[in-house]
Design an enzyme around this catalytic site. Structure first.
Site, PDB file in Angstrom:
ATOM      1  N   SER A 255       2.261  10.264  -3.016  1.00 31.30           N
ATOM      2  CA  SER A 255       1.411  10.535  -1.857  1.00 31.30           C
ATOM      3  C   SER A 255       1.891  11.758  -1.092  1.00 31.30           C
ATOM      4  O   SER A 255       1.138  12.337  -0.326  1.00 31.30           O
ATOM      5  CB  SER A 255       1.443   9.349  -0.885  1.00 31.30           C
TER       6      SER A 255
ATOM      7  N   HIS B   9      -3.837  11.092  -7.665  1.00 33.30           N
ATOM      8  CA  HIS B   9      -3.599  10.274  -6.471  1.00 33.30           C
ATOM      9  C   HIS B   9      -4.699   9.230  -6.340  1.00 33.30           C
ATOM     10  O   HIS B   9      -5.812   9.536  -5.910  1.00 33.30           O
ATOM     11  CB  HIS B   9      -3.538  11.196  -5.237  1.00 33.30           C
TER      12      HIS B   9
ATOM     13  N   GLU C  49      -7.874  11.706  -6.180  1.00 33.66           N
ATOM     14  CA  GLU C  49      -7.598  13.123  -5.898  1.00 33.66           C
ATOM     15  C   GLU C  49      -6.792  13.655  -7.082  1.00 33.66           C
ATOM     16  O   GLU C  49      -5.731  13.119  -7.407  1.00 33.66           O
ATOM     17  CB  GLU C  49      -6.763  13.271  -4.619  1.00 33.66           C
TER      18      GLU C  49
ATOM     19  N   ASN D 105      -5.469  12.537   3.142  1.00 31.72           N
ATOM     20  CA  ASN D 105      -4.483  12.206   4.171  1.00 31.72           C
ATOM     21  C   ASN D 105      -4.255  13.355   5.148  1.00 31.72           C
ATOM     22  O   ASN D 105      -3.883  13.138   6.300  1.00 31.72           O
ATOM     23  CB  ASN D 105      -3.171  11.762   3.527  1.00 31.72           C
TER      24      ASN D 105
HETATM   25  N1  NAD Z   1       0.596   1.791  -1.745  1.00 32.42           N
HETATM   26  C1  NAD Z   1      -0.324   2.720  -1.491  1.00 32.42           C
HETATM   27  O1  NAD Z   1      -1.249   2.514  -0.686  1.00 32.42           O
HETATM   28  C2  NAD Z   1      -0.288   4.043  -2.215  1.00 32.42           C
HETATM   29  C3  NAD Z   1      -1.450   4.814  -2.277  1.00 32.42           C
HETATM   30  C4  NAD Z   1      -1.433   6.017  -3.005  1.00 32.42           C
HETATM   31  C5  NAD Z   1      -0.251   6.426  -3.638  1.00 32.42           C
HETATM   32  N2  NAD Z   1       0.875   5.648  -3.545  1.00 32.42           N
HETATM   33  C6  NAD Z   1       2.083   6.120  -4.260  1.00 32.42           C
HETATM   34  O2  NAD Z   1       2.205   5.344  -5.450  1.00 32.42           O
HETATM   35  C7  NAD Z   1       3.584   5.222  -5.800  1.00 32.42           C
HETATM   36  C8  NAD Z   1       3.932   3.745  -5.955  1.00 32.42           C
HETATM   37  O3  NAD Z   1       3.693   3.088  -4.726  1.00 32.42           O
HETATM   38  P1  NAD Z   1       3.524   1.501  -4.656  1.00 32.42           P
HETATM   39  O4  NAD Z   1       2.896   1.220  -3.325  1.00 32.42           O
HETATM   40  O5  NAD Z   1       2.894   0.985  -5.908  1.00 32.42           O
HETATM   41  O6  NAD Z   1       5.054   1.030  -4.623  1.00 32.42           O
HETATM   42  P2  NAD Z   1       5.659  -0.399  -5.010  1.00 32.42           P
HETATM   43  O7  NAD Z   1       6.926  -0.497  -4.269  1.00 32.42           O
HETATM   44  O8  NAD Z   1       4.631  -1.470  -4.864  1.00 32.42           O
HETATM   45  O9  NAD Z   1       5.959  -0.265  -6.593  1.00 32.42           O
HETATM   46  C9  NAD Z   1       6.897   0.644  -7.111  1.00 32.42           C
HETATM   47  C10 NAD Z   1       7.453   0.062  -8.409  1.00 32.42           C
HETATM   48  O10 NAD Z   1       8.242   1.067  -9.059  1.00 32.42           O
HETATM   49  C11 NAD Z   1       9.286   0.409  -9.712  1.00 32.42           C
HETATM   50  N3  NAD Z   1      10.346   1.335 -10.115  1.00 32.42           N
HETATM   51  C12 NAD Z   1      11.367   1.849  -9.362  1.00 32.42           C
HETATM   52  N4  NAD Z   1      12.151   2.644 -10.121  1.00 32.42           N
HETATM   53  C13 NAD Z   1      11.627   2.646 -11.375  1.00 32.42           C
HETATM   54  C14 NAD Z   1      12.000   3.260 -12.603  1.00 32.42           C
HETATM   55  N5  NAD Z   1      13.083   4.032 -12.709  1.00 32.42           N
HETATM   56  N6  NAD Z   1      11.222   3.022 -13.705  1.00 32.42           N
HETATM   57  C15 NAD Z   1      10.132   2.234 -13.629  1.00 32.42           C
HETATM   58  N7  NAD Z   1       9.734   1.618 -12.489  1.00 32.42           N
HETATM   59  C16 NAD Z   1      10.478   1.821 -11.377  1.00 32.42           C
HETATM   60  C17 NAD Z   1       9.729  -0.646  -8.704  1.00 32.42           C
HETATM   61  O11 NAD Z   1      10.513  -1.656  -9.320  1.00 32.42           O
HETATM   62  C18 NAD Z   1       8.372  -1.147  -8.196  1.00 32.42           C
HETATM   63  O12 NAD Z   1       7.895  -2.252  -8.944  1.00 32.42           O
HETATM   64  C19 NAD Z   1       4.370   5.958  -4.711  1.00 32.42           C
HETATM   65  O13 NAD Z   1       4.628   7.263  -5.150  1.00 32.42           O
HETATM   66  C20 NAD Z   1       3.394   5.953  -3.535  1.00 32.42           C
HETATM   67  O14 NAD Z   1       3.613   7.037  -2.644  1.00 32.42           O
HETATM   68  C21 NAD Z   1       0.880   4.474  -2.859  1.00 32.42           C
END
Ligand code: NAD
Length: 283
Positions: A120, A141, A153, A191
């Site tokens: 993000s 994204h 995006e 955003n």
């Molecule tokens: N949550 C949102 O609303 C949202 C929206 C758009 C983008 N994002 C982006 O998406 C990405 C993930 O966010 P999320 O909300 O799903 O986070 P989350 O915490 O729900 O999930 C992240 C996962 O990554 C895993 N992980 C960590 N290190 C790892 C590795 N080395 N190999 C494999 N897996 C690994 C963790 O164990 C966890 O299960 C981030 O970059 C975030 O900025 C989030």
């Protein structure tokens, strides 16, 4: 028609399992990798529960669910990614961690494999530069919850090739999403506009111009927004909104991104929104 038939996903969390579901229900095979088996299992269970809700709403059949689940392989081993055509990195939002993951992927994947990140906030151009495939690197994204949200995006880094952009755009369309193409810059498009709007709502509140309820009603009824900016801030997390404003201020060096002092004050007080039971509103 997308030429991408098999996608690897790094991370089985909120976004990773949502992207896995969107791919699998669109007929694309998925290999979803996380660090611990418990995280993989939780991600798979979340997909199954989400598909069950769609069955209840009569959007899909039991057979559709079985077929979708059958297309997802969960693993804790990056070697399971052999043979995928695209990897979408959706691991925890931490630059150091993402750099390590991307370098690991870059070293093991065949040269033609495209790598996308769902970050993000981290620069796509900067992440591309830690790989040897900056032309085959791109931002994808997705929005939360992925199966419901129509937008993707697509962010082109400075070196992203036209072929990479075209392949990823076709995939987003194959998932039933509407892609928009964006050049790399902090906050991309959505955003960049949304968070300063939320910040402005805090200024309006701080100046005592209207109550929180009236500010939100104004934006809902006057701009057809589904939720008011202050209620949205409570959902996103006030700390997240503040951190984003601080990044914009630093990266753009423009005082128009100054965070509202009331927002900063509420974060200092631990009033972060729904997750702490109190933000602008009480929960
Ligand atoms: N949550 C949102 O609303 C949202 C929206 C758009 C983008 N994002 C982006 O998406 C990405 C993930 O966010 P999320 O909300 O799903 O986070 P989350 O915490 O729900 O999930 C992240 C996962 O990554 C895993 N992980 C960590 N290190 C790892 C590795 N080395 N190999 C494999 N897996 C690994 C963790 O164990 C966890 O299960 C981030 O970059 C975030 O900025 C989030």
């Amino acid at each position: 028609m997308s030429s991408i038939q098999t996608v690897g996903i790094i991370g089985a969390g909120t976004m990773g399992n949502g992207i896995a579901q969107a791919c699998a229900t669109s007929g694309i095979r998925v290999v979803m990798v996380d660090v611990a088996q418990a995280a993989v299992d939780k991600g798979l269970a979340t997909v199954a529960a989400s598909l069950d809700r769609l069955i209840k709403k009569e959007k899909i059949s039991e057979a559709d669910k079985a077929a979708a689940i059958g297309r997802i392989t969960g693993s804790t081993d990056y070697a399971a990614l052999a043979g995928v055509q695209l990897v979408i990195e959706a691991a925890t939002e931490n630059e150091g961690l993402k750099v390590k993951i991307l370098q690991q992927l870059d070293a093991m994947l065949a040269p033609e494999v495209i790598v996308a990140t769902n970050t993000s906030s981290i620069s796509i151009t900067k992440l591309a530069a830690v790989t040897q495939r900056a032309d085959r690197f791109i931002g994808m994204h997705f929005f939360n919850p992925v199966p419901m949200m129509a937008l993707v995006e697509i962010i082109r880094g400075l070196q992203t090739s036209d072929a990479t952009h075209a392949a990823v755009k076709a995939l987003a369309e194959a998932l039933g999403k509407t892609p928009i193409t964006v050049k790399n810059a902090p906050g991309f498009v959505v955003n960049r506009i949304l968070v300063p709007m939320i910040n402005e709502a805090f200024f309006v509140l701080a100046e005592g111009l209207a109550t929180p309820e009236d500010i939100d009603a104004g934006m809902k009824l006057g701009c057809n927004q589904p939720i008011g900016p202050l209620a949205l801030a409570d959902m996103v997390g006030l700390d997240v909104c503040l951190a984003v404003m601080d990044v914009y201020l630093k990266e753009f060096g423009d005082s128009k991104y100054r965070a509202c002092p009331l927002l900063r004050e509420m974060v200092a007080a631990g009033r972060l929104g729904r997750k702490t039971g109190q933000g602008v509103y009480q929960y």
